[in-house]
Design an enzyme around this catalytic site. Structure first.
Site, mmCIF file in Angstrom:
data_model
loop_
_atom_site.group_PDB
_atom_site.id
_atom_site.type_symbol
_atom_site.label_atom_id
_atom_site.label_comp_id
_atom_site.label_asym_id
_atom_site.label_seq_id
_atom_site.Cartn_x
_atom_site.Cartn_y
_atom_site.Cartn_z
ATOM 1 N N GLU A 83 54.752 39.220 -106.139
ATOM 2 C CA GLU A 83 53.898 40.433 -106.129
ATOM 3 C C GLU A 83 52.460 40.147 -106.565
ATOM 4 O OE1 GLU A 83 55.360 44.113 -107.669
ATOM 5 O OE2 GLU A 83 57.281 43.921 -106.662
HETATM 6 C C1 LIG Z 1 61.706 34.206 -105.942
HETATM 7 C C2 LIG Z 1 60.714 34.782 -105.000
HETATM 8 C C3 LIG Z 1 60.933 36.039 -104.443
HETATM 9 C C4 LIG Z 1 60.048 36.559 -103.500
HETATM 10 N N1 LIG Z 1 60.339 37.729 -102.845
HETATM 11 C C5 LIG Z 1 59.570 38.093 -101.777
HETATM 12 C C6 LIG Z 1 59.946 39.175 -100.924
HETATM 13 O O1 LIG Z 1 60.959 39.841 -101.153
HETATM 14 N N2 LIG Z 1 59.179 39.454 -99.856
HETATM 15 C C7 LIG Z 1 58.055 38.751 -99.572
HETATM 16 O O2 LIG Z 1 57.407 39.036 -98.568
HETATM 17 N N3 LIG Z 1 57.641 37.729 -100.364
HETATM 18 C C8 LIG Z 1 58.379 37.383 -101.439
HETATM 19 N N4 LIG Z 1 57.992 36.324 -102.231
HETATM 20 C C9 LIG Z 1 56.736 35.661 -101.960
HETATM 21 C C10 LIG Z 1 55.720 35.861 -103.072
HETATM 22 O O3 LIG Z 1 55.178 37.133 -103.012
HETATM 23 C C11 LIG Z 1 54.696 34.732 -102.902
HETATM 24 O O4 LIG Z 1 55.325 33.617 -103.456
HETATM 25 C C12 LIG Z 1 53.407 35.000 -103.561
HETATM 26 O O5 LIG Z 1 52.716 35.941 -102.827
HETATM 27 C C13 LIG Z 1 52.542 33.750 -103.712
HETATM 28 O O6 LIG Z 1 52.493 32.970 -102.573
HETATM 29 P P1 LIG Z 1 52.825 31.396 -102.653
HETATM 30 O O7 LIG Z 1 54.012 31.218 -103.468
HETATM 31 O O8 LIG Z 1 52.831 30.869 -101.273
HETATM 32 O O9 LIG Z 1 51.616 30.773 -103.450
HETATM 33 P P2 LIG Z 1 50.231 30.267 -102.841
HETATM 34 O O10 LIG Z 1 49.593 31.363 -102.092
HETATM 35 O O11 LIG Z 1 50.452 28.975 -102.136
HETATM 36 O O12 LIG Z 1 49.400 30.030 -104.165
HETATM 37 C C14 LIG Z 1 49.482 28.830 -104.944
HETATM 38 C C15 LIG Z 1 48.632 29.026 -106.190
HETATM 39 O O13 LIG Z 1 47.279 29.275 -105.817
HETATM 40 C C16 LIG Z 1 46.812 30.453 -106.453
HETATM 41 N N5 LIG Z 1 45.876 31.138 -105.567
HETATM 42 C C17 LIG Z 1 46.025 31.447 -104.260
HETATM 43 N N6 LIG Z 1 44.932 32.075 -103.816
HETATM 44 C C18 LIG Z 1 44.074 32.158 -104.850
HETATM 45 C C19 LIG Z 1 42.769 32.692 -105.028
HETATM 46 N N7 LIG Z 1 42.105 33.273 -104.051
HETATM 47 N N8 LIG Z 1 42.212 32.571 -106.242
HETATM 48 C C20 LIG Z 1 42.859 31.994 -107.263
HETATM 49 N N9 LIG Z 1 44.076 31.473 -107.156
HETATM 50 C C21 LIG Z 1 44.678 31.548 -105.960
HETATM 51 C C22 LIG Z 1 48.050 31.291 -106.707
HETATM 52 O O14 LIG Z 1 47.824 32.166 -107.811
HETATM 53 C C23 LIG Z 1 49.065 30.219 -107.029
HETATM 54 O O15 LIG Z 1 48.968 29.904 -108.381
HETATM 55 C C24 LIG Z 1 58.872 35.826 -103.186
HETATM 56 C C25 LIG Z 1 58.638 34.592 -103.791
HETATM 57 C C26 LIG Z 1 59.541 34.067 -104.672
HETATM 58 C C27 LIG Z 1 59.270 32.727 -105.258
#
Ligand SMILES: Cc1cc2nc3c(=O)[nH]c(=O)nc-3n(C[C@H](O)[C@H](O)[C@H](O)COP(=O)(O)OP(=O)(O)OC[C@H]3O[C@@H](n4cnc5c(N)ncnc54)[C@H](O)[C@@H]3O)c2cc1C
Length: 816
Positions: free
Chosen positions: A498
């Protein structure tokens, strides 16, 4: 001397006018009168300076004079330098409401707006649900059993959740849902949070996803079909946005829906052919209906509204042809239901779009509009519940765990961690309950949702880390008796989902707040977009008045002159006054950062994050103040309130200090330092005395401990799982008596009155009885007490081959 007095008079008058934002005319009057006085009885130079000041203020400050020459010039520059707001940003800016967060931006928060809506309690039905159904379900869950032995909730728990309507808390009664208030949803999730899988399984269907989207945007037909089925659990929803290529940058999803003709139910229709790959979708492995976000294209313009329709959300039954669903990911900590979903050439009719064909392309707006409420409730409530649980078990364990003949709770190193746990739990509860109350009053707090998401999940992670540390090996050893380790290892989940926390802090809290909550920036941008110079003039010069006002307020409040009037009791007053000072300083710094960095501020995440930290700590402190103001206070709570506010003020000031150290424009930074911190830093970490008091309060049977744990499962009579909180509470009730008797026996042993080989407490009790040091009643009491203590200290062990999944790969290390 007269010159000095008139100078002081002029400065005082101007500061007064600025602080109260009385306007240019009042400032001109002050300068003219003091100028005349100076001319008559003191220095002519001073008089000329004051007259010149009055003339410049008149030329710039009086609308009738400036509108001819100054405003057009400024408007021209503003049009060039004002940041361009992308469509995605505009959607975020338009979503949600501005409430107390906006007041903090003004630099002169109106406290009555905060206190206007007292946090009312739950309805009788909601409270009864919390007492009965929530207690029942949480008491059927053991973390080890769920996370390790079955990697799922037990069937009876799923059945109970569905039967009792847990999955439909947000669904109105006419569709068979519970229609709970935001406060009740939050209270339920706080109570269920002791088990991560349980909390997630209930939290997700009630958060952003099919249920909420249908309620807000669904067609009547969609509502009639799905809502009753979601309410009673016949349908289990999930929502798929994230994929391998699009995480935080969710608008970049490469999943496509192409409008085309195809066959559906034996007929040729115009529909959408979907190709997508989603991952990490919570509840996907068991979901019966998938909410899906995709980019919709209409290359042949079959719908007559253009080719690129934008992000669209649809509801797709699990068994639709082409869906690949059912595999699982293994989330760290507790493997709740989470997995990938793929779709190849999945053909769906247009009426699968949530809200029907007319809502095609509205998906992003729909998601962002719904996000603010869910994000205020699900993860922050889970964080508050987890923190309260951590406070309960940590207080209990450290009191009964004795080392060096003393409870470890009495050791100052441990007390530091205990006090942090208690205060963060107190802050989290105040923040989440008060914010849920705002939602019940009709607000959709967008910026507070980001504040709560980031800060409460971070607090919960730090609380769990402290709780693990004070438990030592007891919490490190996994098994059915470990009530903490699995929650601890699962804490990164809420940090990431989220809106990942680093991004939320660095980009969203201040980034969104700066434009949304600022009293004038949005008005200025709107005036620019509408090319409306009159509105711009009003907004811009009011903005300028605010900057002068905040400068005067920051300086005088930091110097302790004219303390802000605040409607709190004497205990809370100094913190509210400090908050008023930070609000003025923050308003000034926010304007300085926006003015000196312009659109570059978006890229300066370290600056934005610090400003966000000041805002967040002020917001959290306000929630604690409100909570203190209106709740029934218990003995000892004042110390906890003071410790918590002290911590938040310290953190706010820290962020201000770091902001000033790093603002690129050094002369502006130095001026700001003089205005906001003329006497240097004013807030230290809470005092050690407060640390000791609070640590004792949560590690003994006190009203403060009971209040902190009030929303948890505290009884031991229901269900199948053991309740560590209930067991610790029972031990703490008897602690004073036990402690006296421990001391008695230790003293006797040290004096040589007991045999020297009586090293075990149990042996000492028997010897003390024989020697007449204990009465029979005392010996019986201590036998029973010590047996319960030992039971709580015991950890699990397992057969040698218990953990290996690949049994045939086991090595017999002791083979001859
Ligand atoms: C257990 C679990 C349950 C989930 N459930 C759902 C679900 O039900 N439905 C769904 O659609 N998604 C779901 N997600 C997805 C979740 O919302 C994403 O993991 C989240 O949005 C972050 O994306 P990412 O993990 O790809 O991180 P990335 O986008 O790859 O980010 C990596 C790091 O970079 C940082 N970062 C990225 N952009 C910026 C920026 N502009 N400035 C500063 N820092 C930045 C992030 O904070 C993070 O620390 C789930 C994920 C997990 C792990």
């Amino acid at each position: 001397m007269t010159t000095l007095i008139i100078t002081i008079l002029a400065i005082t008058g101007l500061l007064f006018v600025m602080r109260r934002e009385l306007g240019a005319l009042a400032a001109i009057i002050v300068m003219t009168i003091t100028g005349l006085l100076a001319w008559m009885i003191a220095s002519k130079v001073l008089a000329i300076l004051l007259f010149a000041g009055a003339a410049v203020t008149a030329a710039c400050g009086l609308s009738i004079l400036r509108s001819q020459w100054l405003t057009p010039a400024i408007f021209k520059i503003f049009k060039k330098v004002a940041p361009k707001v992308s469509q995605t940003e505009q959607v975020a800016l338009d979503a949600g409401t501005v409430g107390w967060d906006g007041e903090l931006f003004t630099g002169k928060p109106n406290w009555y707006k905060l206190l206007d809506n007292p946090c009312s309690g739950l309805s009788d039905t909601e409270q009864a649900f919390l007492d009965k159904q929530c207690t029942e379900v949480v008491s059927r869950c053991n973390a080890w059993n769920i996370a390790v032995e079955r990697a799922d909730l037990p069937k009876d728990v799923w059945d109970y959740l569905k039967k009792e309507g847990f999955l439909g808390m947000i669904i109105p009664k006419e569709y068979g849902g519970l229609n709970f208030s935001a406060k009740a949803q939050s209270a339920v999730l706080q109570k269920l949070a002791v088990n991560e899988s349980l909390m997630v399984s209930v939290g997700v269907p009630n958060s952003l996803g099919p249920g909420e989207l249908l309620l807000k945007y669904g067609t009547q037909e969609q509502k009639d079909h799905y809502l009753p089925r979601l309410a009673d659990g016949r349908d289990v929803p999930c929502f798929g946005l994230t994929g391998p290529r699009a995480g935080s940058d969710a608008t970049s999803i490469p999943d496509t829906g192409i409008v085309c003709k195809g066959e559906f139910d034996g007929k040729e229709i115009i529909g959408i052919k979907l190709n997508f790959e989603k991952r990490w979708i919570t509840l996907a492995p068991i979901a019966t209906v998938v909410g899906l976000a995709f980019r919709m294209f209409d290359p042949d313009n079959l719908l007559g509204k253009g080719q690129d329709r934008g992000i669209t959300c649809a509801l797709i039954p699990r068994d639709t042809k082409g869906m690949e669903i059912g595999r699982r990911h293994c989330p760290i900590g507790s493997p709740f239901m989470n997995g990938p979903i793929k779709g190849k050439d999945v053909f769906i009719p247009l009426d699968y779009i949530i809200g029907g064909e007319q809502m095609a392309g509205e998906g992003w707006r729909m998601l962002v509009e719904c996000l603010s409420v869910g994000r205020c409730i699900t993860l922050p409530s889970s964080a508050a519940g987890t923190s309260a649980f951590a406070a309960g078990v940590s207080g209990g364990f450290t009191r009964i765990r004795r080392q060096f003949n003393t409870p470890v709770a009495d050791m100052e190193g441990v007390q530091e961690a205990l006090a942090r746990i208690a205060s963060q739990s107190y802050i989290a509860q105040a923040a989440v309950n008060q914010t849920a109350n705002m939602i019940d009053q009709g607000e959709k707090p967008a910026v507070p949702s980001a504040i709560l998401k980031y800060h409460l999940t971070e607090m919960s992670r730090s609380t769990l880390t402290d709780a693990m540390d004070v438990h030592g090996g007891k919490a490190v050893t996994l098994g059915p008796r470990n009530y903490l380790g699995i929650s601890y290892s699962g804490s990164p989940v809420s940090i990431t989902v989220e809106g990942a926390n680093i991004m939320t802090r660095s980009l969203m809290i201040f980034g969104q707040g700066a434009i949304r909550c600022h009293p004038y920036v949005l008005k200025e941008l709107d005036a620019k977009n509408a090319d409306d110079i009159k509105t711009f003039d009003k907004a811009f010069f009011s903005h300028l008045g605010l900057i002068f006002g905040n400068a005067a307020r920051s300086l005088t409040l930091a110097l302790g002159i004219g303390k802000a009037a605040v409607p709190f009791d004497s205990a809370a007053k100094p913190y509210a006054q400090a908050l008023a000072r930070f609000s003025a300083a923050f308003g000034l710094c926010a304007d300085a950062a926006m003015t000196t960095l312009g659109s570059e501020l978006k890229m300066r995440e370290l600056i934005s994050a610090r400003l966000g930290d000041i805002l967040s700590n002020m917001y959290l402190a306000s929630m604690v103040l409100k909570h203190w103001h209106e709740s029934d206070k218990v003995e000892g709570e004042q110390a906890l309130m003071e410790y918590s506010l002290n911590l938040l003020m310290y953190r706010a000031e820290n962020a201000l200090d770091e902001f000033l150290q790093n603002l690129p424009n050094r002369s502006v930074a130095n001026t700001l330092r003089v205005l906001t911190m003329p006497l240097g830093r004013r807030w230290d970490k809470p005092h050690d005395d407060a640390t000791r008091t609070i640590a004792r309060a949560i590690s003994t049977d006190t009203p403060v401990r009971s209040k902190l744990l009030a929303n948890l499962w505290t009884s031991d009579s229901e269900g199948t799982a053991e309740n560590p909180i209930a067991r610790y509470n029972a031990l703490l009730k008897d602690y004073d008596k036990a402690e006296t008797l421990y001391r008695k026996v230790t003293k006797a042993y040290n004096k040589g009155e007991l045999p020297m080989e009586a090293l075990h407490p149990e042996q000492r009790f028997e010897e003390a009885l024989s020697a007449g040091i204990y009465t029979k009643e005392e010996a019986d009491f201590m036998r029973q007490y010590e047996s319960s203590v030992l039971d709580m200290l015991t950890v699990d062990d397992f057969p040698f081959d218990a953990f290996a999944h690949a049994k045939d790969a086991l090595i017999n290390h002791n083979a001859a």
